[in-house]
Design a protein around this motif. Structure first.
Motif, short mmCIF file in Angstrom:
data_model
loop_
_atom_site.label_atom_id
_atom_site.label_comp_id
_atom_site.label_asym_id
_atom_site.label_seq_id
_atom_site.Cartn_x
_atom_site.Cartn_y
_atom_site.Cartn_z
N ASN A 152 -5.60 2.12 -3.21
CA ASN A 152 -4.81 1.30 -4.11
C ASN A 152 -4.36 2.11 -5.32
OD1 ASN A 152 -5.18 -0.99 -2.52
ND2 ASN A 152 -6.97 -1.67 -3.66
N HIS A 155 -1.73 4.80 -4.18
CA HIS A 155 -0.46 4.15 -3.86
C HIS A 155 0.28 3.77 -5.14
CE1 HIS A 155 1.66 0.66 -1.47
NE2 HIS A 155 2.51 1.56 -1.92
N THR A 156 -0.46 3.22 -6.12
CA THR A 156 0.16 2.83 -7.38
C THR A 156 0.60 4.04 -8.18
OG1 THR A 156 -1.34 0.91 -7.41
CG2 THR A 156 -0.14 1.39 -9.43
N SER A 159 3.66 6.00 -6.95
CA SER A 159 4.89 5.25 -6.71
C SER A 159 6.11 5.91 -7.35
CB SER A 159 4.76 3.82 -7.26
OG SER A 159 3.85 3.06 -6.49
N ALA A 260 4.70 0.41 -12.01
CA ALA A 260 4.09 -0.01 -10.75
C ALA A 260 2.99 -1.00 -11.08
CB ALA A 260 3.53 1.19 -9.99
N LEU A 262 -0.11 -3.28 -9.86
CA LEU A 262 -1.14 -3.60 -8.88
C LEU A 262 -1.97 -4.80 -9.32
CD1 LEU A 262 -2.61 -2.46 -6.21
CD2 LEU A 262 -4.30 -1.61 -7.83
N LYS A 284 7.93 -2.22 -9.73
CA LYS A 284 7.56 -2.21 -8.31
C LYS A 284 6.21 -2.88 -8.12
CE LYS A 284 6.24 0.87 -4.50
NZ LYS A 284 6.00 2.26 -4.09
N VAL A 286 2.85 -3.47 -6.00
CA VAL A 286 2.06 -2.63 -5.10
C VAL A 286 0.90 -3.45 -4.55
CG1 VAL A 286 0.65 -0.55 -4.88
CG2 VAL A 286 2.64 -0.55 -6.40
N GLU A 290 -0.17 2.52 1.69
CA GLU A 290 0.82 2.84 2.72
C GLU A 290 0.07 3.46 3.89
OE1 GLU A 290 3.88 5.30 1.13
OE2 GLU A 290 4.89 3.63 0.12
N THR A 294 -0.71 7.22 2.36
CA THR A 294 -1.65 7.19 1.24
C THR A 294 -2.98 7.82 1.62
OG1 THR A 294 -0.62 5.18 0.35
CG2 THR A 294 -2.84 5.70 -0.41
#
Length: 362
Positions: A152, A155-156, A159, A260, A262, A284, A286, A290, A294
Motif C-alpha cells: 500500500n 503503490h501510494t 504514484s 495520492a 490512501l 489519485k 489508491v 498493483e 508493486t
C-alpha cells in the motif's frame, strides 16, 4: 489447527481449533510464521458497522502474513515446498474487463483474504498460486509479513515521480511511515510527515524524514517555513483519512501539485474544490497494490537497502493476541507482529528486527 476466529456477531476474537484448510486446484498451502495486525483487523475485532455489514461468520481473520510453503497443487509451477512467501490478499475474478486487460488491482469482483474468505491468522492458510509471492532474495519473516501494507505504501508513494520533489505525508501510522521511508530512499528532496502521536513521529525520525510535525502543537505552514519552502509541496501522500489533514494538504500544495490518497475517511466531508481547480491539483485514489508491479518494486527496494525494521515496534506470540490488538489499537506504535512459529512444527523462529519490543506471556 489453531486460528483466530470471529465466531460471534459481537466485539472480540477467539483463539480456537478449526480444521486445516484443504488444498484446492491451483492453490498453495502455507505454514504461517508471522502475521501483521491491520486496521481492518481492528474493525473486525471491534465489530463496527462496516464489519456487521461485510462479514459472514464464523471467519478466520487476517491477511498480512509470511510463511513457508508446505504443499502445492498439481500443475502449479515456480513455487516449491519450503519457499518463504507472502500473499496478495486481494483475490480477483480474472474475467472482468480490468482483469482481462491486466489491471487486476481494479477488479470489481475482488474477494478479500480474512474478510470474504478464511484468512491467515492461523497455523495454515491456502491461496491461489497466482496470489503467492515467493521471496527470491533473503528477507526476514517479520519483514515479509509486512508486504501487504508495504505494498500500500509503495503503490501510494510511487504514484507520482518523487526524485528531487518536496513531499508532504499526512498520517504517521505504519503505512505512512513506510511511505516516508520509500520517498526518502528514492530521492525526494524533503519529506515532511504529520501526525498527533509523538511516538509515531519519533519513529519517522528514524526513517530519515526531513521534518516530523505534531499538528496538535504546530502547523504544516510552520513546517514549510522550517524547510524554507516558498511555493508549497510538489507531492502529497494522504494516509490518515482525516478531513482536517486532507484540507490542510490541499492548502499546502504548489500549483500543479499531485496528491495520492490512501487514507479512508469514516464519512463524507467538504473539500475546497475551488483550490483543486484553480491550483490545478491532481488527486489519485489508491487502494491495495498493483498486481504485481508493486510487488516487484517492494522486493527491489529491500534488495537495494531500504530498511523497514524501525517500523516494527511490537512483537507478540499469537497466544497473546488480545494484548497485541490492544497495543495496535492504541495508535502510538508502529507495526505489531504476531509470531506463529511455535504453533507449527517447522521450528523456524527467525530473529527480531533491530529496535523491536518483544512481548510474551510468562
Amino acid at each position: 489447527m489453531k486460528a483466530l476466529v470471529k465466531e460471534r456477531a459481537e466485539p472480540g476474537l477467539w483463539l480456537t481449533d478449526v480444521p486445516e484448510p484443504e488444498l484446492g486446484p491451483g492453490e498453495v498451502k502455507i505454514r504461517v510464521l508471522r502475521t501483521g495486525i491491520c486496521g481492518t483487523d481492528l474493525h473486525i475485532r471491534k465489530f463496527d458497522d462496516w464489519a456487521r455489514h461485510t462479514l459472514e461468520l464464523p471467519l478466520v481473520v487476517g491477511h498480512e502474513f509470511s510463511g513457508h510453503v508446505v504443499e502445492v497443487a498439481p500443475g502449479v509451477e515456480d513455487i516449491s515446498v519450503g519457499d518463504l512467501v507472502s500473499g496478495e490478499g486481494h483475490l480477483v475474478c480474472g474475467k472482468c474487463r480490468n482483469c482481462m486487460a491486466g489491471r487486476r488491482h481494479l477488479c470489481r469482483n475482488t474477494v478479500g483474504l480474512g474478510v470474504n474468505r478464511n484468512g491467515a491468522f492461523a497455523e495454515f492458510v491456502t491461496l491461489p498460486a497466482s496470489n503467492v509471492w515467493v521471496h527470491r532474495v533473503p528477507v526476514h519473516p517479520d519483514i515479509a509479513a509486512l508486504f501487504d501494507p508495504f505494498g500500500n505504501a509503495v503503490h501510494t508513494a510511487l504514484s507520482f515521480p518523487l526524485v528531487g520533489e518536496d513531499v508532504l505525508i499526512t498520517g504517521a501510522g505504519p503505512i505512512g511511515l513506510m511511505a516516508a521511508a520509500v520517498a526518502t530512499h528514492v530521492g525526494a528532496r524533503n519529506v515532511m510527515i504529520t501526525d498527533v502521536s509523538d511516538e509515531r513521529l519519533d519513529l519517522a525520525g528514524k526513517l530519515g524524514v526531513s521534518l516530523a510535525v505534531n499538528v496538535s502543537r504546530s502547523s504544516i505552514a510552520e513546517g514549510m517555513r522550517q524547510l524554507h519552502l516558498r511555493e508549497g509541496f510538489d507531492v502529497g501522500l494522504e494516509m490518515s483519512g482525516n478531513p482536517t489533514a486532507v484540507r490542510d494538504m490541499l492548502a499546502s500544495m504548489t500549483h500543479g501539485g499531485k496528491i495520492a490518497m490512501l487514507g479512508l475517511p469514516a464519512e463524507e466531508f467538504a473539500v475546497d474544490w475551488s483550490t483543486v481547480v484553480t491550483s490545478m491539483i491532481t488527486i489519485k485514489g489508491v487502494y491495495g497494490r498493483e498486481m504485481y508491479e508493486t510487488w516487484y518494486n517492494m522486493s527491489v527496494l529491500l534488495e537495494k537497502g531500504l530498511d523497514l525494521s524501525p517500523v516494527i515496534t511490537d512483537r507478540f506470540s499469537y497466544r497473546d493476541f488480545d494484548a497485541a490488538f490492544e497495543t495496535a489499537a492504541g495508535g502510538r506504535t508502529g507495526k505489531v507482529i504476531l509470531d506463529w512459529s511455535d504453533a507449527s512444527s517447522s521450528g523456524e523462529t527467525g530473529g527480531e528486527p533491530a529496535g523491536a519490543t518483544t512481548n510474551r506471556s510468562a
